[in-house]
Design an enzyme around this catalytic site. Structure first.
Site, PDB file in Angstrom:
ATOM      1  N   TYR A 109       0.983  -1.437  -0.012  1.00  0.00           N
ATOM      2  CA  TYR A 109       0.099   0.165  -0.136  1.00  0.00           C
ATOM      3  C   TYR A 109       0.879   1.212   0.097  1.00  0.00           C
ATOM      4  O   TYR A 109       0.431   2.465  -0.693  1.00  0.00           O
ATOM      5  CB  TYR A 109      -0.858  -0.016   1.140  1.00  0.00           C
ATOM      6  CG  TYR A 109      -2.158  -0.774   1.267  1.00  0.00           C
ATOM      7  CD1 TYR A 109      -2.017  -2.291   0.983  1.00  0.00           C
ATOM      8  CD2 TYR A 109      -3.517  -0.148   1.215  1.00  0.00           C
ATOM      9  CE1 TYR A 109      -3.248  -2.641   0.836  1.00  0.00           C
ATOM     10  CE2 TYR A 109      -4.643  -0.694   0.991  1.00  0.00           C
ATOM     11  CZ  TYR A 109      -4.591  -1.938   0.776  1.00  0.00           C
ATOM     12  OH  TYR A 109      -5.690  -2.753   0.834  1.00  0.00           O
TER      13      TYR A 109
ATOM     14  N   ASP B 144      -2.365 -18.410   1.078  1.00  0.00           N
ATOM     15  CA  ASP B 144      -3.340 -19.169   0.183  1.00  0.00           C
ATOM     16  C   ASP B 144      -4.059 -20.252   1.121  1.00  0.00           C
ATOM     17  O   ASP B 144      -5.133 -20.425   0.948  1.00  0.00           O
ATOM     18  CB  ASP B 144      -2.475 -19.758  -1.046  1.00  0.00           C
ATOM     19  CG  ASP B 144      -1.247 -20.592  -0.775  1.00  0.00           C
ATOM     20  OD1 ASP B 144      -0.711 -20.266   0.355  1.00  0.00           O
ATOM     21  OD2 ASP B 144      -0.872 -21.059  -1.893  1.00  0.00           O
TER      22      ASP B 144
ATOM     23  N   ASP C 214     -12.151  -9.368   4.257  1.00  0.00           N
ATOM     24  CA  ASP C 214     -13.479  -9.348   3.243  1.00  0.00           C
ATOM     25  C   ASP C 214     -14.013 -10.780   3.458  1.00  0.00           C
ATOM     26  O   ASP C 214     -15.274 -11.069   3.197  1.00  0.00           O
ATOM     27  CB  ASP C 214     -13.225  -8.883   1.786  1.00  0.00           C
ATOM     28  CG  ASP C 214     -13.556  -7.576   1.586  1.00  0.00           C
ATOM     29  OD1 ASP C 214     -13.348  -6.738   2.624  1.00  0.00           O
ATOM     30  OD2 ASP C 214     -14.112  -7.193   0.778  1.00  0.00           O
TER      31      ASP C 214
HETATM   32  C1  IPM Z   1     -10.398  -1.714   3.871  1.00  0.00           C
HETATM   33  C2  IPM Z   1     -10.720  -1.092   2.379  1.00  0.00           C
HETATM   34  C3  IPM Z   1      -9.689  -0.139   2.051  1.00  0.00           C
HETATM   35  C4  IPM Z   1      -8.362  -0.968   2.102  1.00  0.00           C
HETATM   36  C5  IPM Z   1      -9.937   0.613   0.782  1.00  0.00           C
HETATM   37  C6  IPM Z   1     -11.032   1.418   0.796  1.00  0.00           C
HETATM   38  C7  IPM Z   1      -8.718   1.580   0.519  1.00  0.00           C
HETATM   39  O1  IPM Z   1     -10.957  -1.999   1.289  1.00  0.00           O
HETATM   40  O2  IPM Z   1     -10.266  -0.999   4.711  1.00  0.00           O
HETATM   41  O3  IPM Z   1     -10.429  -2.990   3.969  1.00  0.00           O
HETATM   42  O4  IPM Z   1      -8.044  -1.648   1.084  1.00  0.00           O
HETATM   43  O5  IPM Z   1      -7.565  -0.799   3.002  1.00  0.00           O
HETATM   44 MN    MN Z   2     -10.635  -3.982   2.190  1.00  0.00          MN
END
Ligand code: IPM
Ligand code: MN
Length: 353
Positions: A142, A219, A247
């Protein structure tokens, strides 16, 4: 207790879920005689439109001067669909994380018994799952050096020893308060950065003799969180892996709308739902306010207000049991409650208990 809380509602459904989070904090303040002051500040697409910057200096100062930040969500499809856009709401989110030094993002994964059927996974697999994912939040790809031209592009997955040590320390400390089991998730068979993570984790293991530490390739972890979620207690991992895994783990809970998180680090701690700004639902009174309300509970618990946090959690459970639910988790044929109605039901329950 006196708490100054910076309020960053952001975009999309942000303002409407935040209203419910604040309503709950207010009833807690009244009930327990706390004094919470809320200071609003702009961020995200909203702030780009107003001042051309998704995380303006003034917002940063408001956060720095507060005891805690309650954040909702940022993001707007207008920017997603415009490859020429020079500033994007998400840059504000990253700037906020970096400038506040929020290197540890704690994302709890738990199930609600009455919602087990809402998960796409089998009930007997997820029942009783209860773990936290600690995602490193200010390093890795990032923030590493990036390059892009027409023929070549790269992102650098860079981590330094102090960055790895401090996040692992957070993980081991959490494990000591939980079931004393840490799983370090990496890709040490391929990535140099992962090998350094593993080396440092192994060096730190003897400092926490009561903790069982194991190592898992990402993985494999992506599969195990879905097939054997009860195996986990504390997962610790780098920024990108943590983004993807959390997620995925939201499927265990049954809805993104139920998942809070906290981010801690060098300056003011921040509390926010795991989900995004869901622009399509903005203003429609359908978004689930529970992730925001539970983020407020995490905020209170951070300051040692455990009874208050517990009461909020009980109120949330009660709302779910009573089927006072937003559409995405409502039972078939059940009455559909809006953001506002769910929030007020929870606030009223707190007042009465
Ligand atoms: C999260 C989100 C963010 C990330 C995005 C919106 C930049 O997906 O907080 O998980 O990737 O960190
Ligand atoms: Mn995210």
């Amino acid at each position: 207790m006196n708490l100054q809380i910076a309020i960053l509602s952001g975009d999309g459904i942000g303002p409407e879920i935040m209203r419910q989070g604040l309503a709950v904090l207010q009833v807690i303040a009244d009930k327990y005689h706390h004094h919470f002051t809320f200071k609003e500040a702009i961020c995200g697409a909203h702030a780009i439109r107003e001042v051309g910057d998704p995380f303006p200096e003034q917002t940063f100062q408001t956060c720095l001067n507060a005891d805690a930040v309650l954040f909702a969500a940022v993001g707007d499809p207008i920017f997603d669909n415009d490859p020429t856009a020079k500033v994007r709401p998400e840059q504000g989110l990253l700037a906020m994380r970096k400038q506040l030094g929020l290197f540890a993002n704690i994302r709890p994964v738990a199930t609600f018994d009455c919602l087990l059927h809402k998960s796409p996974l089998k009930e007997d697999i997820i029942k009783g799952a209860d773990f936290i994912v600690i995602r490193e939040l200010t390093g890795g790809m990032y923030f590493g050096e990036k390059y892009q031209d027409n023929d070549k592009a790269y992102d650098t997955d860079i981590y330094t020893r102090p960055e790895i040590e401090r996040i692992l320390k957070v993980a081991f400390d959490y494990a000591m308060k939980r079931n004393k089991h840490v799983t370090v998730v990496d890709k040490a068979n391929i990535l140099a950065s992962s090998r350094l993570w593993r080396q440092i984790a192994k060096e730190m293991e003897p400092l926490y003799p009561e903790v069982t530490t194991d190592y898992m390739f990402v993985d494999n972890a992506a599969m195990r969180v879905l097939t054997e979620p009860r195996f986990f207690d504390v997962i610790v991992t780098e920024n990108t892996f943590g983004d993807i895994l959390t997620d995925e783990t939201s499927c265990i809970t049954g809805s993104m709308g139920l998942q809070p998180s906290s981010s801690i680090g060098e300056h003011t701690p921040l509390f926010e739902p795991v989900h995004g700004s869901w622009p399509q639902a903005a203003g429609k009174n359908v978004a689930n306010p529970i992730a925001q309300i539970l983020s407020a509970a995490m905020l209170l618990e951070h300051f040692g207000l455990y009874d208050e946090g517990k009461l909020i959690r009980q109120a949330v459970d009660a709302s779910l049991e009573a089927n006072v639910r937003t559409p995405e988790i409502q039972v078939e044929g059940g009455e559909q409650y809006g953001t506002e109605e769910v929030g007020s039901w929870i606030a009223d329950w707190i007042l009465d208990h």
